[in-house]
Design a protein around this motif. Structure first.
Motif, PDB file in Angstrom:
ATOM      1  N   GLN A  40      28.687  44.273  65.475  1.00 52.99           N
ATOM      2  CA  GLN A  40      27.944  44.667  64.290  1.00 52.99           C
ATOM      3  C   GLN A  40      28.610  45.811  63.558  1.00 52.99           C
ATOM      4  O   GLN A  40      28.450  45.944  62.337  1.00 52.99           O
ATOM      5  CB  GLN A  40      26.541  45.086  64.704  1.00 52.99           C
ATOM      6  CG  GLN A  40      25.710  43.971  65.271  1.00 52.99           C
ATOM      7  CD  GLN A  40      24.263  44.393  65.418  1.00 52.99           C
ATOM      8  OE1 GLN A  40      23.926  45.550  65.236  1.00 52.99           O
ATOM      9  NE2 GLN A  40      23.425  43.452  65.760  1.00 52.99           N
ATOM     10  N   VAL A  41      29.315  46.639  64.271  1.00 48.78           N
ATOM     11  CA  VAL A  41      30.036  47.741  63.650  1.00 48.78           C
ATOM     12  C   VAL A  41      31.238  48.058  64.515  1.00 48.78           C
ATOM     13  O   VAL A  41      31.164  48.059  65.730  1.00 48.78           O
ATOM     14  CB  VAL A  41      29.145  48.980  63.461  1.00 48.78           C
ATOM     15  CG1 VAL A  41      28.616  49.475  64.785  1.00 48.78           C
ATOM     16  CG2 VAL A  41      29.897  50.078  62.728  1.00 48.78           C
ATOM     17  N   GLN A  42      32.369  48.311  63.848  1.00 46.65           N
ATOM     18  CA  GLN A  42      33.567  48.745  64.560  1.00 46.65           C
ATOM     19  C   GLN A  42      33.702  50.250  64.394  1.00 46.65           C
ATOM     20  O   GLN A  42      33.438  50.794  63.319  1.00 46.65           O
ATOM     21  CB  GLN A  42      34.809  48.047  64.013  1.00 46.65           C
ATOM     22  CG  GLN A  42      34.970  46.599  64.481  1.00 46.65           C
ATOM     23  CD  GLN A  42      33.956  45.666  63.843  1.00 46.65           C
ATOM     24  OE1 GLN A  42      33.791  45.656  62.622  1.00 46.65           O
ATOM     25  NE2 GLN A  42      33.266  44.886  64.658  1.00 46.65           N
ATOM     26  N   LEU A  43      34.109  50.894  65.482  1.00 48.58           N
ATOM     27  CA  LEU A  43      34.257  52.344  65.491  1.00 48.58           C
ATOM     28  C   LEU A  43      35.676  52.697  65.898  1.00 48.58           C
ATOM     29  O   LEU A  43      36.193  52.156  66.883  1.00 48.58           O
ATOM     30  CB  LEU A  43      33.271  52.966  66.482  1.00 48.58           C
ATOM     31  CG  LEU A  43      31.795  52.648  66.259  1.00 48.58           C
ATOM     32  CD1 LEU A  43      30.965  53.144  67.437  1.00 48.58           C
ATOM     33  CD2 LEU A  43      31.308  53.266  64.958  1.00 48.58           C
ATOM     34  N   SER A  73      32.764  51.062  60.415  1.00 46.67           N
ATOM     35  CA  SER A  73      33.153  49.992  59.490  1.00 46.67           C
ATOM     36  C   SER A  73      32.032  49.644  58.505  1.00 46.67           C
ATOM     37  O   SER A  73      32.190  48.720  57.709  1.00 46.67           O
ATOM     38  CB  SER A  73      33.543  48.731  60.271  1.00 46.67           C
ATOM     39  OG  SER A  73      32.437  48.258  61.033  1.00 46.67           O
ATOM     40  N   ARG A  74      30.923  50.372  58.553  1.00 45.86           N
ATOM     41  CA  ARG A  74      29.819  50.153  57.637  1.00 45.86           C
ATOM     42  C   ARG A  74      29.178  51.491  57.325  1.00 45.86           C
ATOM     43  O   ARG A  74      29.462  52.501  57.986  1.00 45.86           O
ATOM     44  CB  ARG A  74      28.791  49.183  58.235  1.00 45.86           C
ATOM     45  CG  ARG A  74      28.207  49.655  59.544  1.00 45.86           C
ATOM     46  CD  ARG A  74      27.384  48.569  60.211  1.00 45.86           C
ATOM     47  NE  ARG A  74      26.058  48.425  59.624  1.00 45.86           N
ATOM     48  CZ  ARG A  74      25.191  47.487  59.999  1.00 45.86           C
ATOM     49  NH1 ARG A  74      25.511  46.585  60.908  1.00 45.86           N
ATOM     50  NH2 ARG A  74      23.992  47.432  59.451  1.00 45.86           N
ATOM     51  N   SER A  75      28.301  51.495  56.358  1.00 50.42           N
ATOM     52  CA  SER A  75      27.634  52.729  55.970  1.00 50.42           C
ATOM     53  C   SER A  75      26.905  53.338  57.163  1.00 50.42           C
ATOM     54  O   SER A  75      26.156  52.651  57.862  1.00 50.42           O
ATOM     55  CB  SER A  75      26.624  52.458  54.856  1.00 50.42           C
ATOM     56  OG  SER A  75      25.801  53.588  54.650  1.00 50.42           O
ATOM     57  N   ILE A  76      27.123  54.631  57.380  1.00 48.92           N
ATOM     58  CA  ILE A  76      26.461  55.269  58.524  1.00 48.92           C
ATOM     59  C   ILE A  76      24.957  55.407  58.283  1.00 48.92           C
ATOM     60  O   ILE A  76      24.205  55.624  59.232  1.00 48.92           O
ATOM     61  CB  ILE A  76      27.110  56.623  58.863  1.00 48.92           C
ATOM     62  CG1 ILE A  76      27.079  57.580  57.675  1.00 48.92           C
ATOM     63  CG2 ILE A  76      28.527  56.417  59.341  1.00 48.92           C
ATOM     64  CD1 ILE A  76      27.647  58.961  58.000  1.00 48.92           C
ATOM     65  N   LYS A  93      32.864  58.763  53.665  1.00 45.52           N
ATOM     66  CA  LYS A  93      33.931  58.192  54.491  1.00 45.52           C
ATOM     67  C   LYS A  93      33.386  57.408  55.680  1.00 45.52           C
ATOM     68  O   LYS A  93      34.161  56.923  56.505  1.00 45.52           O
ATOM     69  CB  LYS A  93      34.858  59.301  54.997  1.00 45.52           C
ATOM     70  CG  LYS A  93      35.581  60.053  53.888  1.00 45.52           C
ATOM     71  CD  LYS A  93      36.497  61.126  54.465  1.00 45.52           C
ATOM     72  CE  LYS A  93      37.229  61.864  53.350  1.00 45.52           C
ATOM     73  NZ  LYS A  93      38.115  62.927  53.891  1.00 45.52           N
ATOM     74  N   ASN A  94      32.059  57.317  55.770  1.00 39.42           N
ATOM     75  CA  ASN A  94      31.422  56.652  56.923  1.00 39.42           C
ATOM     76  C   ASN A  94      31.964  57.196  58.242  1.00 39.42           C
ATOM     77  O   ASN A  94      32.265  56.434  59.177  1.00 39.42           O
ATOM     78  CB  ASN A  94      31.613  55.132  56.846  1.00 39.42           C
ATOM     79  CG  ASN A  94      30.885  54.525  55.682  1.00 39.42           C
ATOM     80  OD1 ASN A  94      29.809  54.996  55.290  1.00 39.42           O
ATOM     81  ND2 ASN A  94      31.455  53.491  55.094  1.00 39.42           N
ATOM     82  N   THR A  95      32.100  58.492  58.307  1.00 38.55           N
ATOM     83  CA  THR A  95      32.743  59.139  59.449  1.00 38.55           C
ATOM     84  C   THR A  95      31.843  60.241  60.004  1.00 38.55           C
ATOM     85  O   THR A  95      31.244  60.999  59.243  1.00 38.55           O
ATOM     86  CB  THR A  95      34.103  59.717  59.053  1.00 38.55           C
ATOM     87  OG1 THR A  95      34.945  58.649  58.606  1.00 38.55           O
ATOM     88  CG2 THR A  95      34.770  60.418  60.225  1.00 38.55           C
ATOM     89  N   VAL A  96      31.809  60.300  61.322  1.00 35.84           N
ATOM     90  CA  VAL A  96      31.099  61.362  62.029  1.00 35.84           C
ATOM     91  C   VAL A  96      32.130  62.208  62.756  1.00 35.84           C
ATOM     92  O   VAL A  96      33.114  61.669  63.288  1.00 35.84           O
ATOM     93  CB  VAL A  96      30.083  60.771  63.023  1.00 35.84           C
ATOM     94  CG1 VAL A  96      29.468  61.861  63.878  1.00 35.84           C
ATOM     95  CG2 VAL A  96      28.995  60.011  62.276  1.00 35.84           C
ATOM     96  N   TRP A 137      30.534  50.725  70.889  1.00 39.98           N
ATOM     97  CA  TRP A 137      31.374  51.808  71.387  1.00 39.98           C
ATOM     98  C   TRP A 137      32.750  51.809  70.743  1.00 39.98           C
ATOM     99  O   TRP A 137      33.337  50.749  70.491  1.00 39.98           O
ATOM    100  CB  TRP A 137      31.555  51.673  72.898  1.00 39.98           C
ATOM    101  CG  TRP A 137      30.270  51.818  73.657  1.00 39.98           C
ATOM    102  CD1 TRP A 137      29.457  50.809  74.076  1.00 39.98           C
ATOM    103  CD2 TRP A 137      29.652  53.047  74.074  1.00 39.98           C
ATOM    104  NE1 TRP A 137      28.367  51.335  74.727  1.00 39.98           N
ATOM    105  CE2 TRP A 137      28.462  52.707  74.744  1.00 39.98           C
ATOM    106  CE3 TRP A 137      29.987  54.395  73.942  1.00 39.98           C
ATOM    107  CZ2 TRP A 137      27.603  53.666  75.286  1.00 39.98           C
ATOM    108  CZ3 TRP A 137      29.136  55.345  74.484  1.00 39.98           C
ATOM    109  CH2 TRP A 137      27.964  54.984  75.150  1.00 39.98           C
ATOM    110  N   GLY A 138      33.261  53.018  70.512  1.00 43.61           N
ATOM    111  CA  GLY A 138      34.645  53.180  70.111  1.00 43.61           C
ATOM    112  C   GLY A 138      35.536  53.092  71.339  1.00 43.61           C
ATOM    113  O   GLY A 138      35.068  52.955  72.473  1.00 43.61           O
TER     114      GLY A 138
END
Length: 115
Positions: free
Chosen positions: A1-4, A25-28, A75-78, A105-106
């Motif tokens: 569902q989301v790539q990290l 890979s998507r909006s946080i 940047k959709n980044t934490v 998980w990343g």
């Protein structure tokens, strides 16, 4: 569902600082909870800090006052800013994104703190 994609680990001396990044890979805002977990050799994976889509945070007692989670929604980044690092912070750090009951998980990034 989301790539990290996580990055930013490395080797640092006692008392030093590092900043980890986790790009989604998507909006946080579409992710219920994002955060960081860590796993030291021979130990179970443990929570470091989480942040909800609304911005609420939850820190492990062991990192309170030293680590700070933040995010850049453009940047959709934490990010995880880690200060006053100790040898017991040595571990592989994993970015996590929870969407409903799905945990994503990343790849993990190594943080090593030397004394």
């Amino acid at each position: 569902q989301v790539q990290l994609v996580g990055s930013g680990g490395g080797l640092v001396q006692l008392g030093g600082s590092l900043r980890l990044s986790c790009a989604a890979s998507r909006s946080i805002f579409s992710i219920d909870v994002m955060g960081w977990y860590r796993q030291a050799p021979g130990k179970q994976r443990e929570l470091v800090v989480t942040i909800t889509s609304g911005g609420s945070t939850n820190y492990a007692d062991s990192v309170k006052g030293r680590f700070t989670i933040s995010r850049d929604v453009t940047k959709n980044t934490v990010y995880l800013q880690m200060n006053s690092l100790k040898p017991q912070d040595t571990a592989v750090y994993y970015c996590n994104a929870r969407i409903g009951t799905s945990y994503n998980w990343g790849q993990g990034t190594q943080v090593t703190v030397s004394s």
